[in-house]
Design a protein around this motif. Structure first.
Motif, PDB file in Angstrom:
ATOM      1  N   LEU A 171      15.317  -1.679  -8.430  1.00 10.14           N
ATOM      2  CA  LEU A 171      13.871  -1.800  -8.628  1.00 10.14           C
ATOM      3  C   LEU A 171      13.153  -2.097  -7.315  1.00 10.14           C
ATOM      4  CD1 LEU A 171      13.786  -3.905 -11.938  1.00 10.14           C
ATOM      5  CD2 LEU A 171      13.604  -1.421 -11.688  1.00 10.14           C
ATOM      6  N   TYR A 172      13.755  -2.941  -6.496  1.00  9.54           N
ATOM      7  CA  TYR A 172      13.139  -3.277  -5.204  1.00  9.54           C
ATOM      8  C   TYR A 172      13.061  -2.044  -4.300  1.00  9.54           C
ATOM      9  CZ  TYR A 172      12.747  -5.063  -0.450  1.00  9.54           C
ATOM     10  OH  TYR A 172      12.361  -5.273   0.847  1.00  9.54           O
ATOM     11  N   LEU A 173      14.115  -1.248  -4.275  1.00  9.75           N
ATOM     12  CA  LEU A 173      14.109  -0.038  -3.445  1.00  9.75           C
ATOM     13  C   LEU A 173      13.054   0.948  -3.931  1.00  9.75           C
ATOM     14  CD1 LEU A 173      17.951   0.506  -2.923  1.00  9.75           C
ATOM     15  CD2 LEU A 173      16.279  -0.419  -1.302  1.00  9.75           C
ATOM     16  N   ARG A 174      12.846   1.010  -5.248  1.00  4.75           N
ATOM     17  CA  ARG A 174      11.787   1.885  -5.780  1.00  4.75           C
ATOM     18  C   ARG A 174      10.412   1.388  -5.341  1.00  4.75           C
ATOM     19  NH1 ARG A 174      12.134   3.418 -11.980  1.00  4.75           N
ATOM     20  NH2 ARG A 174      10.325   4.578 -11.275  1.00  4.75           N
ATOM     21  N   ASN A 175      10.197   0.087  -5.405  1.00  2.00           N
ATOM     22  CA  ASN A 175       8.911  -0.473  -4.971  1.00  2.00           C
ATOM     23  C   ASN A 175       8.699  -0.264  -3.472  1.00  2.00           C
ATOM     24  OD1 ASN A 175       8.574  -1.342  -7.588  1.00  2.00           O
ATOM     25  ND2 ASN A 175       9.186  -3.449  -7.176  1.00  2.00           N
ATOM     26  N   LEU A 176       9.768  -0.441  -2.704  1.00  2.00           N
ATOM     27  CA  LEU A 176       9.676  -0.258  -1.258  1.00  2.00           C
ATOM     28  C   LEU A 176       9.333   1.186  -0.922  1.00  2.00           C
ATOM     29  CD1 LEU A 176      10.078  -2.349   0.971  1.00  2.00           C
ATOM     30  CD2 LEU A 176      12.390  -1.442   1.306  1.00  2.00           C
ATOM     31  N   ARG A 177       9.867   2.102  -1.688  1.00  2.00           N
ATOM     32  CA  ARG A 177       9.572   3.525  -1.457  1.00  2.00           C
ATOM     33  C   ARG A 177       8.107   3.822  -1.724  1.00  2.00           C
ATOM     34  NH1 ARG A 177       9.821   8.213  -4.684  1.00  2.00           N
ATOM     35  NH2 ARG A 177      10.398  10.089  -3.506  1.00  2.00           N
ATOM     36  N   VAL A 178       7.544   3.196  -2.760  1.00  2.00           N
ATOM     37  CA  VAL A 178       6.120   3.389  -3.061  1.00  2.00           C
ATOM     38  C   VAL A 178       5.255   2.890  -1.912  1.00  2.00           C
ATOM     39  CG1 VAL A 178       4.241   2.676  -4.593  1.00  2.00           C
ATOM     40  CG2 VAL A 178       6.465   3.296  -5.558  1.00  2.00           C
ATOM     41  N   VAL A 179       5.591   1.710  -1.377  1.00  2.00           N
ATOM     42  CA  VAL A 179       4.798   1.127  -0.288  1.00  2.00           C
ATOM     43  C   VAL A 179       4.909   1.962   0.981  1.00  2.00           C
ATOM     44  CG1 VAL A 179       4.575  -0.892   1.203  1.00  2.00           C
ATOM     45  CG2 VAL A 179       4.955  -1.189  -1.247  1.00  2.00           C
ATOM     46  N   ARG A 180       6.112   2.419   1.295  1.00  2.00           N
ATOM     47  CA  ARG A 180       6.324   3.125   2.555  1.00  2.00           C
ATOM     48  C   ARG A 180       5.764   4.541   2.551  1.00  2.00           C
ATOM     49  NH1 ARG A 180      12.519   1.430   4.403  1.00  2.00           N
ATOM     50  NH2 ARG A 180      11.986  -0.722   5.008  1.00  2.00           N
ATOM     51  N   LYS A 181       5.692   5.177   1.394  1.00  2.00           N
ATOM     52  CA  LYS A 181       5.256   6.571   1.363  1.00  2.00           C
ATOM     53  C   LYS A 181       3.768   6.722   1.100  1.00  2.00           C
ATOM     54  CE  LYS A 181       7.762   9.851  -0.019  1.00  2.00           C
ATOM     55  NZ  LYS A 181       8.524  10.867  -0.768  1.00  2.00           N
ATOM     56  N   THR A 182       3.048   5.628   0.903  1.00  2.00           N
ATOM     57  CA  THR A 182       1.630   5.704   0.581  1.00  2.00           C
ATOM     58  C   THR A 182       0.842   4.901   1.598  1.00  2.00           C
ATOM     59  OG1 THR A 182       2.285   5.754  -1.742  1.00  2.00           O
ATOM     60  CG2 THR A 182      -0.051   5.501  -1.279  1.00  2.00           C
ATOM     61  N   SER A 183      -0.265   5.487   2.054  1.00  2.00           N
ATOM     62  CA  SER A 183      -1.109   4.787   3.026  1.00  2.00           C
ATOM     63  C   SER A 183      -1.945   3.731   2.334  1.00  2.00           C
ATOM     64  CB  SER A 183      -2.028   5.784   3.726  1.00  2.00           C
ATOM     65  OG  SER A 183      -2.975   6.308   2.804  1.00  2.00           O
ATOM     66  N   PRO A 184      -2.398   2.691   3.068  1.00  2.00           N
ATOM     67  CA  PRO A 184      -3.227   1.644   2.451  1.00  2.00           C
ATOM     68  C   PRO A 184      -4.493   2.194   1.811  1.00  2.00           C
ATOM     69  CG  PRO A 184      -2.409   0.917   4.581  1.00  2.00           C
ATOM     70  CD  PRO A 184      -2.023   2.362   4.457  1.00  2.00           C
ATOM     71  N   ILE A 185      -5.130   3.205   2.430  1.00  2.00           N
ATOM     72  CA  ILE A 185      -6.359   3.767   1.861  1.00  2.00           C
ATOM     73  C   ILE A 185      -6.069   4.439   0.524  1.00  2.00           C
ATOM     74  CG2 ILE A 185      -8.226   5.398   2.222  1.00  2.00           C
ATOM     75  CD1 ILE A 185      -8.334   2.929   3.986  1.00  2.00           C
ATOM     76  N   GLU A 186      -4.935   5.163   0.431  1.00  2.00           N
ATOM     77  CA  GLU A 186      -4.568   5.806  -0.841  1.00  2.00           C
ATOM     78  C   GLU A 186      -4.268   4.765  -1.917  1.00  2.00           C
ATOM     79  OE1 GLU A 186      -1.294   8.185   0.342  1.00  2.00           O
ATOM     80  OE2 GLU A 186      -2.520   9.937   0.829  1.00  2.00           O
ATOM     81  N   LEU A 187      -3.539   3.714  -1.508  1.00  2.00           N
ATOM     82  CA  LEU A 187      -3.259   2.651  -2.470  1.00  2.00           C
ATOM     83  C   LEU A 187      -4.532   1.982  -2.960  1.00  2.00           C
ATOM     84  CD1 LEU A 187      -0.171   0.905  -0.830  1.00  2.00           C
ATOM     85  CD2 LEU A 187      -0.178   2.238  -2.933  1.00  2.00           C
ATOM     86  N   LEU A 188      -5.490   1.795  -2.059  1.00  2.00           N
ATOM     87  CA  LEU A 188      -6.725   1.107  -2.410  1.00  2.00           C
ATOM     88  C   LEU A 188      -7.544   1.899  -3.404  1.00  2.00           C
ATOM     89  CD1 LEU A 188      -8.331  -1.452  -1.719  1.00  2.00           C
ATOM     90  CD2 LEU A 188      -9.534  -0.119   0.039  1.00  2.00           C
ATOM     91  N   HIS A 189      -7.500   3.226  -3.302  1.00  2.00           N
ATOM     92  CA  HIS A 189      -8.335   4.069  -4.159  1.00  2.00           C
ATOM     93  C   HIS A 189      -7.569   4.655  -5.346  1.00  2.00           C
ATOM     94  CE1 HIS A 189     -11.913   4.014  -1.610  1.00  2.00           C
ATOM     95  NE2 HIS A 189     -11.099   4.133  -0.557  1.00  2.00           N
ATOM     96  N   THR A 190      -6.285   4.275  -5.502  1.00  2.00           N
ATOM     97  CA  THR A 190      -5.510   4.832  -6.616  1.00  2.00           C
ATOM     98  C   THR A 190      -6.123   4.483  -7.956  1.00  2.00           C
ATOM     99  OG1 THR A 190      -3.456   4.753  -5.354  1.00  2.00           O
ATOM    100  CG2 THR A 190      -3.260   4.812  -7.753  1.00  2.00           C
ATOM    101  N   GLY A 191      -6.525   3.234  -8.133  1.00  2.00           N
ATOM    102  CA  GLY A 191      -7.082   2.829  -9.426  1.00  2.00           C
ATOM    103  C   GLY A 191      -8.448   3.388  -9.687  1.00  2.00           C
ATOM    104  N   SER A 192      -9.126   3.946  -8.649  1.00  2.00           N
ATOM    105  CA  SER A 192     -10.479   4.459  -8.837  1.00  2.00           C
ATOM    106  C   SER A 192     -10.505   5.947  -9.113  1.00  2.00           C
ATOM    107  CB  SER A 192     -11.321   4.167  -7.582  1.00  2.00           C
ATOM    108  OG  SER A 192     -11.333   2.776  -7.326  1.00  2.00           O
TER     109      SER A 192
END
Length: 668
Positions: A171-192
């Protein structure tokens, strides 16, 4: 050290701040760990491994452990995926504030470590407390002597900690993959990001209807016992595919059809509910289909296993009507009364040594095979096991000498003459293959035998053993499928208790198998004991119901988790939309009414569909439990209804609890 202290503070604060997400995740992890420990505890328990019929229990525990691995991974992956999606803005903010992705990964690693240690420890502790209760339940189900005392399985706890270490690392490796492959701007606007209106995929909806109809058709029209279990899994696959298609494409088609109804659609409550469901149906459909499938699995597993266990007593009385039954195969040229007397003499002496008289025993030749019946009493032998269905009658043949001795009637039959009972037609002839027999009278019902044939469909009395040999030769010529003539000996007495019956059975089996064996005996003599088979059946069916309860708990846990997280997700997605609706003129009462309609439509549809699936599966499930000896349709129907009612109450309770969270989020 300062950096580590910062990471620790961030990790603990994040867990506390996101407790509405991590709370259910933590409890689910603890529950799964408890179930894993209990299964391993039972697997290592000496009492379980040494009990009578332990092979059934060990098989069910092994199967349960195998299924549990997939369930735990799936449940925890779903919960972890929901939590990480809800934290995308928070993780993006860390990046915008200057934290590198490796620093964010370190914080996530500490959070995962804390959850692993606390959740697994709590699960093992809770499992240890419950393990004795579960063991007592298992022993009670298999009717084994209950012993007192408490024990802890160190090996089971170690295996649980090791397995969950691998799971949380995954589970940790899956979460780490999400963080590493996505930019902060994309993460910030994902919910919008808005959800586009799904297209009306009519062909996919029709495909869902066809697959669902195919699964239902298999349930209704499969009658061959040999194909019931195999086709059952094919029907399950079709129903799963059809359910996903109908909840996805089918629901969109229906909702858009409702939208075209102007009188229905242009009302405040219906307008917001229908339009909202259309725009979010892709996300809704997946969760609703999963809830429906999980609910159906709970209903099927509990109803069938409880029915098997509740019908065990009736099954024993039907399948084993005698205290003891011995049977052996005779060769075709050895079917003489002298040989029968020679085989029976030491058996009757062993029975007399245990206080059983000759009057409490009865013996006879019996020859049986399945055949398809047609008008005019024309029977075509079933030349293979695959050609027999649930409607294939058994033809049972007994010689006139044995019949006269059992009934006290004097019966004399010429060649070609028979007595018969239970024929297809009322004509005075019977044709089997190319041979026609003249029916000169009606036979009485033959005695049933343990472990062999149930009370017969067609009873036929023939002149002598020559007729039995001729029938066998006819079957041998047409096919390799040719049963042999068997000699049976039934014993029924009220002088012996269960323990004495077991001792007598052992003595009779030894007497029935002399060394060396005569040439006219072509098999070993077997003894079927009703008390012995009672213990075997309760072990088998008790193991089934234990596995059914275990799976029901696991699937219910998954269902509750999905419903809770779905309510949270729906609440956050609807909150801003309903604020806008109030700003454009909808009253608070209208908003609450809209919420109520939408929630009811979304969360009770899976329960209704699960009930439909259970009703459609009833015929094939009834044939499956019949294969295990339970033929009481009313009992199975009652088990299905009680299971459905109990699950519905639990479902409503879960809905009531989780909907409060939904309403509290929307009202903020």
């Amino acid at each position: 050290m300062n950096k580590l202290g910062l990471y620790l503070r961030l990790a603990t604060r994040n867990l506390f701040k996101n407790r509405q997400y991590y709370g259910p995740f933590f409890l689910t992890a603890a529950g799964c760990a408890a179930m894993c420990y209990i299964m391993r505890f039972l697997g290592y328990n000496d009492l379980v491994s040494t009990m009578r019929g332990s092979a059934y229990v060990q098989l069910m525990l092994g199967l349960g452990s195998f299924i549990m691995v997939f369930l735990v991974v799936w449940i925890m992956s779903y919960a972890n995926g929901f939590v990480i999606r809800r934290r995308t803005k928070e993780l993006a903010l860390y990046g915008i504030l200057g934290m590198e992705k490796r620093n964010v990964g370190a914080v996530l690693g500490l959070e995962t470590l804390f959850l692993y240690l606390a959740g697994t420890a709590l699960g093992v502790f809770g499992g240890a407390l419950l393990s004795k209760l579960v063991l007592l339940l298992l022993l009670r189900l298999v009717r084994f002597e209950v012993t007192m005392g408490f024990s802890f399985s160190t090996a089971g706890a170690a295996e649980t900690f090791a397995a969950f270490a691998l799971l949380f690392l995954f589970l940790y490796l899956r979460n780490l993959r999400v963080v590493r492959k996505t930019s902060p701007i994309e993460l910030l606007h994902t919910g919008s990001m808005g959800e586009r209106e799904p297209k009306s995929r009519i062909l996919l909806a029709l495909f869902g209807l066809l697959t669902l109809a195919g699964g239902y058709a298999i349930s209704f029209f499969t009658t061959n016992f040999l194909f019931v279990i195999l086709l059952f899994f094919a029907a399950v696959a079709l129903v799963i595919v059809g359910t996903h298609c109908l909840f996805g494409a089918g629901s969109v088609v229906v909702l858009k059809a409702l939208r075209k109804n102007k009188a229905l659609y242009y009302r405040p409550r219906n307008f917001t509910a229908i339009s909202g469901l259309i725009y979010r149906m892709n996300q809704n459909a997946r969760g609703l289909a999963n809830i429906c499938i999980l609910a159906t699995t709970v209903l099927v597993s509990v109803a069938t296993t409880v029915c098997l266990y509740a019908g065990t007593g009736e099954t024993i009385e039907k399948m084993y009507p005698n205290d003891l039954t011995l049977s052996v195969n005779f060769s075709d040229d050895g079917l003489t009364q002298e040989n029968a007397d020679a085989w029976e003499a030491p058996i009757r002496q062993a029975a007399a040594d245990h206080g059983v008289t000759d009057g409490e025993m009865e013996s006879f030749y019996l020859f049986a095979f399945g055949a398809q019946a047609a008008a005019g009493n024309v029977y075509t032998p079933a030349l293979s096991a695959e050609s027999q269905t649930a409607d294939t009658p058994n033809l049972l043949f007994m010689t006139a000498d044995d019949y006269s001795r059992l009934t006290g009637q004097t019966v004399t039959l010429a060649e070609g003459e028979i007595l018969a009972r239970g024929l297809y037609d009322s004509t005075d002839s019977l044709t089997i293959g190319d041979t026609t027999y003249h029916v000169v009278g009606e036979a009485e019902e033959f005695p049933a035998v343990n472990g062999g044939y149930s009370p017969c469909t067609v009873c036929i009395v023939v002149p002598g053993t020559n007729t039995l040999v001729n029938l066998r030769e006819m079957l041998v010529q047409d096919s390799e499928y040719a049963p042999t003539v068997r000699r049976y000996l039934n014993l029924n007495t009220d002088k012996l208790d269960a323990a004495a019956i077991d001792e007598c059975a052992n003595a009779l089996e030894a007497a029935a198998n002399p060394a060396p064996s005569p040439d006219w005996l072509t098999s070993r003599s077997y003894v079927y004991s009703r008390e012995g088979m009672r213990a075997e059946l309760y072990n088998m069916n008790g193991s089934f119901v234990f596995l059914g309860i275990f799976l029901a708990i696991m699937f219910t846990m998954a269902t509750v988790l999905i419903i809770y997280y779905k309510q949270l997700s729906e609440g956050y997605e609807d909150r801003d939309r309903f604020v806008i609706l109030q700003q454009v003129g909808m009253s608070a009462d209208e908003v609450r009414s809209t919420i109520r309609v939408q929630v009811l439509m979304v969360f009770f549809l899976p329960l209704v569909m699960a009930a439909v699936h259970l009703a459609a599966a009833f015929p094939i499930l009834m044939r499956m439990v019949s294969a295990f000896g339970v033929t009481n349709t009313r009992l199975f129907l009652l088990c299905c209804l009680i299971t459905l009612a109990g699950f519905a109450l639990c479902y409503v309770a879960v809905y009531a609890m989780t909907s409060r969270k939904y309403y509290s989020i929307v009202k903020r």
